[in-house]
Scaffold this motif. Sequence first.
Motif, PDB file in Angstrom:
ATOM      1  N   TRP A  42       0.945  -1.142   0.040  1.00 11.89           N
ATOM      2  CA  TRP A  42       0.195  -0.038   0.254  1.00 11.89           C
ATOM      3  C   TRP A  42       0.791   1.144   0.106  1.00 11.89           C
ATOM      4  O   TRP A  42       0.533   2.146  -0.705  1.00 11.89           O
ATOM      5  N   THR A  45       2.316   1.547  -3.539  1.00 11.46           N
ATOM      6  CA  THR A  45       1.669   1.414  -4.808  1.00 11.46           C
ATOM      7  C   THR A  45       0.467   2.676  -4.657  1.00 11.46           C
ATOM      8  O   THR A  45      -0.170   3.119  -5.340  1.00 11.46           O
ATOM      9  N   HIS A  46       0.290   2.898  -3.617  1.00 13.78           N
ATOM     10  CA  HIS A  46      -1.033   3.618  -2.956  1.00 13.78           C
ATOM     11  C   HIS A  46      -2.511   2.989  -3.437  1.00 13.78           C
ATOM     12  O   HIS A  46      -3.274   3.764  -3.554  1.00 13.78           O
ATOM     13  N   ASN A  47      -2.298   1.724  -3.669  1.00  9.97           N
ATOM     14  CA  ASN A  47      -3.412   1.049  -3.891  1.00  9.97           C
ATOM     15  C   ASN A  47      -4.278   0.747  -2.672  1.00  9.97           C
ATOM     16  O   ASN A  47      -3.855  -0.029  -1.899  1.00  9.97           O
ATOM     17  N   ASP A  48      -5.623   1.342  -2.776  1.00  7.59           N
ATOM     18  CA  ASP A  48      -6.348   1.213  -1.664  1.00  7.59           C
ATOM     19  C   ASP A  48      -6.809  -0.154  -1.072  1.00  7.59           C
ATOM     20  O   ASP A  48      -7.007  -0.643  -0.064  1.00  7.59           O
ATOM     21  N   THR A  49      -6.821  -1.178  -2.154  1.00  6.97           N
ATOM     22  CA  THR A  49      -7.217  -2.555  -2.010  1.00  6.97           C
ATOM     23  C   THR A  49      -6.242  -3.152  -0.921  1.00  6.97           C
ATOM     24  O   THR A  49      -6.686  -3.864  -0.020  1.00  6.97           O
ATOM     25  N   TYR A  50      -4.710  -2.971  -0.842  1.00  7.47           N
ATOM     26  CA  TYR A  50      -4.023  -3.324   0.022  1.00  7.47           C
ATOM     27  C   TYR A  50      -4.370  -2.900   1.550  1.00  7.47           C
ATOM     28  O   TYR A  50      -4.358  -3.655   2.478  1.00  7.47           O
ATOM     29  N   ARG A 214     -12.945  -6.208  -5.568  1.00  7.59           N
ATOM     30  CA  ARG A 214     -11.515  -6.198  -5.785  1.00  7.59           C
ATOM     31  C   ARG A 214     -10.625  -6.717  -4.702  1.00  7.59           C
ATOM     32  O   ARG A 214      -9.602  -7.385  -4.806  1.00  7.59           O
ATOM     33  N   LYS A 218      -8.307  -9.801  -4.900  1.00 12.87           N
ATOM     34  CA  LYS A 218      -6.872  -9.674  -4.596  1.00 12.87           C
ATOM     35  C   LYS A 218      -6.401 -10.787  -3.391  1.00 12.87           C
ATOM     36  O   LYS A 218      -5.292 -11.454  -3.264  1.00 12.87           O
TER      37      LYS A 218
END
Length: 473
Positions: A42, A45-50, A214, A218
């Motif tokens: 997170w 990548t700043h991917n909120d999924t993580y 998502r 994941k």
Amino acid sequence: MFNLEALDLARMQFAFTVSFHIIFPAITIGLASFLAVLEGLWLKTHNDTYRDLYHFWSKIFAVNFGMGVVSGLVMAYEFGTNWSRFSDFAGSITGPLLTYEVLTAFFLEAGFLGVMLFGWNRVGRGLHFFSTVMVAIGTLISTFWILASNSWMQTPQGFEIVDGRVMPLDWLAIVFNPSFPYRLAHMAIAAFVATAFFVGSSAAWHLLRGNDTRQVRKMLSMALWMALIVCPIQAVVGDAHGLNTLEHQPAKIAAIEGHWENNGSEATPLVLFGIPDMQAEKTRYAIEIPYLGSLILTHSLDKQIPALKSFPKEDRPNATIIFWSFRVMAGLGMLMVLAGVLGLALRRSGAIYRNRWFLRLMLWMGPSGLIAMLAGWITTEVGRQPWVVYGLQRTANAASNHSVTQLSISLALFVVIYFSVFTVGIGYMMKLVAKGPKPHHEHAPAGHADQVITPRRPLSADAEILETDARVN
């Protein structure tokens, strides 16, 4: 109690408590590293999924961690109550090793656990990630010391016996005993495998119920990548561990294989299935593959392994038990490798998230890692018998002088209390899993020192993960 002797009941009690306990540390080890990976991804990548998955699994981690601590305390007392002669004989080595575990791993985990669970948006992102990593490292350090102690009991070295007690001479030799590297790697990987299938099974359950988000996708994807990578590695480590065991505990290998006697210079066959009979000294209904035993166990086609009849009867482990516990472990291991390969094939076709038969397979494979791990522990511990410290102290000479009545009552109480308490705890943890990961919304810009947010409650099943009742000035 069922015509059992006090020694049998003492062994049953310890086996029951340690089998309950080992489940929780295994998931703790795997989830702690999983959380560190999620937070690291997170931040990168700043991917909120993580981030969403981190918040979801951190609550489950907290419940599991608590049950692991509680169940582990009981075992420490059992060394003094039920196995006092063992503690008197080998306590100068096992005692310090367990103390090192507390002073290093447990204090490290306890010191950073609060920041990890309650410090989101209360400390800087770097410090919070550092805390998560420290908790993950702490679980692995704990594994290090526990396996060092247990491995020394399997392959003791670096000591002398003075006045009937073991005295340490070389702590490096004690810790890094011959079986320790293999057993440490085998257990750590087993924890990662068990966690991967726990996470993957949770994702499969949600996908089968139509919760196709998502975050859930994941979860399944990461679990299957982990299974694909670590399951084959575990097979290689297991093979090396087997060669080490053959060198230092040949009777255990002979019992695992149900191999009673060698036929001249003929290579050892592999007994696929059968029923080892300890009284008749043979494996009934054996289905054998010629030469394969020698190939797997010695990596040659002409070498033999020692047969059970070459050991005195009183020194033979119970082949009936460990013959099958090993095959449960190995069989589930092969199924887990297959699940990882199938996942890769379906991933290539894009059907990994909608193929219902595969999702059902992953659902049912959820406990496979834990079952395989328990079967492995049964194999190694029962296979060590009749020794509690291999070649030095017999189990019969290690137990305390308790009566059958005393041990029957304590065993019955343990069974009732454990099933009452931990069934509730495991049920609650499954309730958290069933809620599924939810999107996490931050209500104020990060970095404001005057932002006041109520801590997340890992023991709460509320849908909201964070609440805020403050205003940003």
